[in-house]
Design a protein around this motif. Structure first.
Motif, PDB file in Angstrom:
ATOM      1  N   ASP A  94       0.839  -1.198   0.000  1.00 19.28           N
ATOM      2  CA  ASP A  94       0.000   0.000   0.000  1.00 19.28           C
ATOM      3  C   ASP A  94       0.876   1.251   0.000  1.00 19.28           C
ATOM      4  OD1 ASP A  94      -2.176  -1.670   0.129  1.00 19.28           O
ATOM      5  OD2 ASP A  94      -2.255  -1.633   2.326  1.00 19.28           O
ATOM      6  N   PRO A  95       0.411   2.330  -0.638  1.00 20.01           N
ATOM      7  CA  PRO A  95       1.215   3.567  -0.651  1.00 20.01           C
ATOM      8  C   PRO A  95       1.368   4.116   0.760  1.00 20.01           C
ATOM      9  CG  PRO A  95      -0.991   3.953  -1.510  1.00 20.01           C
ATOM     10  CD  PRO A  95      -0.839   2.478  -1.376  1.00 20.01           C
ATOM     11  N   PRO A  96       2.546   4.623   1.110  1.00 13.80           N
ATOM     12  CA  PRO A  96       2.768   5.115   2.470  1.00 13.80           C
ATOM     13  C   PRO A  96       2.140   6.481   2.701  1.00 13.80           C
ATOM     14  CG  PRO A  96       4.737   5.422   1.141  1.00 13.80           C
ATOM     15  CD  PRO A  96       3.758   4.692   0.273  1.00 13.80           C
ATOM     16  N   LEU A  97       1.582   6.649   3.904  1.00 13.66           N
ATOM     17  CA  LEU A  97       1.129   7.968   4.334  1.00 13.66           C
ATOM     18  C   LEU A  97       2.268   8.741   4.988  1.00 13.66           C
ATOM     19  CD1 LEU A  97      -2.318   6.969   5.913  1.00 13.66           C
ATOM     20  CD2 LEU A  97      -1.850   7.771   3.585  1.00 13.66           C
ATOM     21  N   ALA A  98       3.218   8.008   5.548  1.00 13.22           N
ATOM     22  CA  ALA A  98       4.401   8.607   6.154  1.00 13.22           C
ATOM     23  C   ALA A  98       5.522   7.588   6.092  1.00 13.22           C
ATOM     24  CB  ALA A  98       4.120   9.019   7.587  1.00 13.22           C
ATOM     25  N   GLU A  99       6.725   8.089   5.930  1.00 13.42           N
ATOM     26  CA  GLU A  99       7.879   7.203   5.815  1.00 13.42           C
ATOM     27  C   GLU A  99       9.124   7.965   6.232  1.00 13.42           C
ATOM     28  OE1 GLU A  99       9.242   3.771   2.624  1.00 13.42           O
ATOM     29  OE2 GLU A  99       8.341   5.629   1.897  1.00 13.42           O
ATOM     30  N   GLY A 100       9.995   7.313   6.985  1.00 10.04           N
ATOM     31  CA  GLY A 100      11.221   7.960   7.406  1.00 10.04           C
ATOM     32  C   GLY A 100      11.925   7.178   8.493  1.00 10.04           C
ATOM     33  N   HIS A 101      13.043   7.722   8.960  1.00 12.72           N
ATOM     34  CA  HIS A 101      13.850   7.034   9.966  1.00 12.72           C
ATOM     35  C   HIS A 101      13.166   7.082  11.328  1.00 12.72           C
ATOM     36  CE1 HIS A 101      17.111   6.475  12.940  1.00 12.72           C
ATOM     37  NE2 HIS A 101      17.611   5.658  12.027  1.00 12.72           N
ATOM     38  N   LEU A 102      13.151   5.914  11.987  1.00  8.50           N
ATOM     39  CA  LEU A 102      12.595   5.798  13.337  1.00  8.50           C
ATOM     40  C   LEU A 102      13.494   4.889  14.156  1.00  8.50           C
ATOM     41  CD1 LEU A 102       8.707   5.295  12.968  1.00  8.50           C
ATOM     42  CD2 LEU A 102       9.886   7.271  13.934  1.00  8.50           C
ATOM     43  N   TRP A 103      13.512   5.136  15.453  1.00  8.61           N
ATOM     44  CA  TRP A 103      14.116   4.211  16.403  1.00  8.61           C
ATOM     45  C   TRP A 103      12.997   3.409  17.038  1.00  8.61           C
ATOM     46  CZ3 TRP A 103      19.435   4.041  17.226  1.00  8.61           C
ATOM     47  CH2 TRP A 103      20.171   5.082  16.662  1.00  8.61           C
ATOM     48  N   TYR A 104      13.265   2.091  17.221  1.00 11.24           N
ATOM     49  CA  TYR A 104      12.267   1.211  17.824  1.00 11.24           C
ATOM     50  C   TYR A 104      12.859   0.581  19.080  1.00 11.24           C
ATOM     51  CZ  TYR A 104       9.334  -2.978  18.375  1.00 11.24           C
ATOM     52  OH  TYR A 104       8.537  -3.981  18.880  1.00 11.24           O
ATOM     53  N   HIS A 105      12.123   0.658  20.190  1.00 12.14           N
ATOM     54  CA  HIS A 105      12.543   0.054  21.454  1.00 12.14           C
ATOM     55  C   HIS A 105      12.096  -1.410  21.429  1.00 12.14           C
ATOM     56  CE1 HIS A 105      13.096   0.679  26.036  1.00 12.14           C
ATOM     57  NE2 HIS A 105      14.261   0.731  25.429  1.00 12.14           N
ATOM     58  N   GLU A 106      12.945  -2.252  20.832  1.00 14.05           N
ATOM     59  CA  GLU A 106      12.551  -3.634  20.546  1.00 14.05           C
ATOM     60  C   GLU A 106      12.665  -4.509  21.794  1.00 14.05           C
ATOM     61  OE1 GLU A 106      13.358  -6.968  17.121  1.00 14.05           O
ATOM     62  OE2 GLU A 106      14.995  -5.659  17.704  1.00 14.05           O
ATOM     63  N   PRO A 107      11.612  -5.259  22.130  1.00  9.75           N
ATOM     64  CA  PRO A 107      11.696  -6.182  23.276  1.00  9.75           C
ATOM     65  C   PRO A 107      12.709  -7.286  22.996  1.00  9.75           C
ATOM     66  CG  PRO A 107       9.405  -5.790  22.623  1.00  9.75           C
ATOM     67  CD  PRO A 107      10.270  -5.233  21.523  1.00  9.75           C
ATOM     68  N   ARG A 108      13.564  -7.565  23.949  1.00  9.78           N
ATOM     69  CA  ARG A 108      14.550  -8.637  23.860  1.00  9.78           C
ATOM     70  C   ARG A 108      14.513  -9.450  25.145  1.00  9.78           C
ATOM     71  NH1 ARG A 108      18.787  -8.052  20.134  1.00  9.78           N
ATOM     72  NH2 ARG A 108      17.986  -6.999  18.276  1.00  9.78           N
ATOM     73  N   ARG A 109      15.027 -10.660  25.079  1.00 12.07           N
ATOM     74  CA  ARG A 109      15.050 -11.514  26.258  1.00 12.07           C
ATOM     75  C   ARG A 109      15.895 -10.908  27.363  1.00 12.07           C
ATOM     76  NH1 ARG A 109      16.505 -17.523  25.048  1.00 12.07           N
ATOM     77  NH2 ARG A 109      14.556 -17.226  23.932  1.00 12.07           N
ATOM     78  N   GLY A 110      17.008 -10.271  26.999  1.00 15.99           N
ATOM     79  CA  GLY A 110      17.859  -9.651  27.993  1.00 15.99           C
ATOM     80  C   GLY A 110      17.474  -8.223  28.328  1.00 15.99           C
TER      81      GLY A 110
ATOM     82  N   TRP B 209      17.201  -0.286  21.880  1.00 17.55           N
ATOM     83  CA  TRP B 209      16.907   0.686  20.832  1.00 17.55           C
ATOM     84  C   TRP B 209      17.609   0.278  19.543  1.00 17.55           C
ATOM     85  CZ3 TRP B 209      13.150   4.044  20.907  1.00 17.55           C
ATOM     86  CH2 TRP B 209      12.722   4.611  22.097  1.00 17.55           C
ATOM     87  N   ARG B 210      16.857   0.266  18.446  1.00 18.41           N
ATOM     88  CA  ARG B 210      17.431  -0.061  17.141  1.00 18.41           C
ATOM     89  C   ARG B 210      16.953   0.960  16.120  1.00 18.41           C
ATOM     90  NH1 ARG B 210      16.144  -5.796  15.159  1.00 18.41           N
ATOM     91  NH2 ARG B 210      17.917  -5.383  13.809  1.00 18.41           N
ATOM     92  N   GLY B 211      17.862   1.392  15.279  1.00 19.56           N
ATOM     93  CA  GLY B 211      17.518   2.346  14.239  1.00 19.56           C
ATOM     94  C   GLY B 211      17.071   1.641  12.975  1.00 19.56           C
ATOM     95  N   GLY B 212      16.075   2.192  12.297  1.00 24.12           N
ATOM     96  CA  GLY B 212      15.582   1.588  11.072  1.00 24.12           C
ATOM     97  C   GLY B 212      14.608   2.507  10.357  1.00 24.12           C
ATOM     98  N   GLN B 213      13.807   1.915   9.488  1.00 25.19           N
ATOM     99  CA  GLN B 213      12.890   2.667   8.653  1.00 25.19           C
ATOM    100  C   GLN B 213      11.456   2.428   9.097  1.00 25.19           C
ATOM    101  OE1 GLN B 213      14.010   4.737   6.506  1.00 25.19           O
ATOM    102  NE2 GLN B 213      12.330   5.284   5.130  1.00 25.19           N
ATOM    103  N   GLY B 214      10.733   3.521   9.358  1.00 22.21           N
ATOM    104  CA  GLY B 214       9.315   3.436   9.680  1.00 22.21           C
ATOM    105  C   GLY B 214       8.482   3.729   8.451  1.00 22.21           C
ATOM    106  N   ARG B 215       7.363   3.014   8.326  1.00 14.73           N
ATOM    107  CA  ARG B 215       6.494   3.183   7.165  1.00 14.73           C
ATOM    108  C   ARG B 215       5.040   3.023   7.623  1.00 14.73           C
ATOM    109  NH1 ARG B 215       4.477   0.684   2.321  1.00 14.73           N
ATOM    110  NH2 ARG B 215       5.205   1.763   0.449  1.00 14.73           N
ATOM    111  N   MET B 216       4.255   4.036   7.424  1.00 10.45           N
ATOM    112  CA  MET B 216       2.862   4.010   7.847  1.00 10.45           C
ATOM    113  C   MET B 216       1.958   4.072   6.626  1.00 10.45           C
ATOM    114  SD  MET B 216       0.897   6.461  10.575  1.00 10.45           S
ATOM    115  CE  MET B 216       0.784   7.832   9.430  1.00 10.45           C
ATOM    116  N   THR B 217       1.066   3.075   6.521  1.00 10.46           N
ATOM    117  CA  THR B 217       0.079   3.048   5.448  1.00 10.46           C
ATOM    118  C   THR B 217      -1.292   3.328   6.035  1.00 10.46           C
ATOM    119  OG1 THR B 217      -0.304   0.666   5.684  1.00 10.46           O
ATOM    120  CG2 THR B 217       1.492   1.350   4.229  1.00 10.46           C
TER     121      THR B 217
END
Length: 326
Positions: free
Chosen positions: A209-225, A229-237
């Motif tokens: 689907d075409p994005p309504l917003a797109e750009g760099h985002l940091w995500y606070h990813e759940p981990r076992r330990g 924080w991980r840097g990556g690309q956010g995309r909102m449709t």
């Protein structure tokens, strides 16, 4: 020029070491011809005639020796390993075993979970050894169709994946070291069972689907330990928010906008600064934490997109305990 066919004579060379002897025996092999007579008071009592070949197993198999013993031993070892790992029933047999993985597409986390793929005459299992956990399994009577599908990895390499359709309408995707072999064996194992009239269409977590917003985002990813924080690309449709790291083959976050109950900015530390944290609350009671260089713009985008799918509480800016960046 004639070859020298004279018999070899025993020699004594002090430069020859045990390592040299082992190398010759393992790589080339040796043939022993031994005739032994045991005599007492010069009266021969026992005769021993010995013919033996000594070599490494690879050399033995190369010359067709001990092949059945090797195959039987390997089969026994595989059955023993699988029986301990899978708790096989008494009359259940392993058809094949190879490294692979399962694509998890439930909840907030989407990604590959590596392990070992076991195909028995009753079920298909993806098992992780350490710590031991069955990542996914199904009985063969629940498999209605199997198909190989190409998938392009982050590095641009195209790999074959195995798509499995189930009787309850579910669809699963597996990876395997030898996908074509697993597909053939699984197809043979499921032969004679009812299959859909038309091939099923596997649709992975999509971003078509075409994005309504797109750009760099940091995500606070759940981990076992602990979260990281991980840097990556956010995309909102129009219907979902997707976050993907550039080193991952699949998105780590796929969040339907309809599941968002509140969006608020939190003035706390994040990789984007002290005012870059966005807290997104979901219907499941979870809190997804993102960080952006333009947090105000992303907050308004999420609120506006959420308004089209249902009420999204704006929520005041509030400080709260936030885990430090990993």
């Amino acid at each position: 020029m004639t070859a020298d066919l004279s018999p070899m004579r025993p020699t004594r060379d002090p430069r020859v070491t045990l390592d040299d002897l082992l190398e010759v025996v393992l790589n080339k092999g040796a043939v022993l011809h031994l005739d032994l007579i045991v005599a007492v008071a010069d009266i021969p009592l026992i005769g021993v005639s010995l013919r033996a070949a000594i070599a490494g197993m690879e050399t033995m198999l190369e010359y067709g020796m001990m092949r059945h013993w090797d195959e039987d031993t390997r089969a026994w070892a595989e059955r023993s390993t699988a029986r301990r790992a899978l708790d096989l029933e008494e009359d259940e047999n392993v058809v094949c075993r190879m490294s692979g993985g399962h694509l998890l597409t439930e909840g907030l986390y989407h990604g590959w979970r590596p392990g070992t793929v076991y195909l028995t005459d009753r079920r298909l299992v993806v098992l992780r050894d350490e710590p031991r956990e069955i990542l996914w399994e199904t009985g063969l009577d629940a498999v209605t169709a199997v198909r190989l599908e190409p998938e392009r990895t982050v590095g641009g390499e195209e790999r074959l994946r195995l798509d499995v359709a189930l009787a309850d309408g579910g669809q699963e995707r597996l990876s395997a070291r030898e996908p074509a072999e697993l597909h053939a064996l699984l197809t043979e194992a499921c032969a004679g069972r009812p299959t859909p009239a038309l091939p099923f269409a596997f649709r992975p977590p999509a971003e078509e689907d075409p994005p309504l917003a797109e750009g760099h985002l940091w995500y606070h990813e759940p981990r076992r330990g602990g979260p990281l924080w991980r840097g990556g690309q956010g995309r909102m449709t129009a219907d979902r928010l997707v976050w993907k790291s550039p080193v991952d083959s699949r998105p780590a976050l796929v969040l339907p906008l309809a599941d968002i109950t509140a969006v608020r900015r939190v003035p706390a530390y994040s990789p984007a600064g002290e005012d870059g944290l966005i807290a997104v609350h979901t219907t499941a009671g979870d809190e997804v934490r993102l960080a952006a260089d333009d947090p105000a713009a992303w907050t308004e985008r999420l609120r506006a997109a959420g308004a089209a799918t249902g009420p999204v509480a704006a929520g005041p800016m509030a400080a709260g305990p936030v885990a430090a960046a990993g």
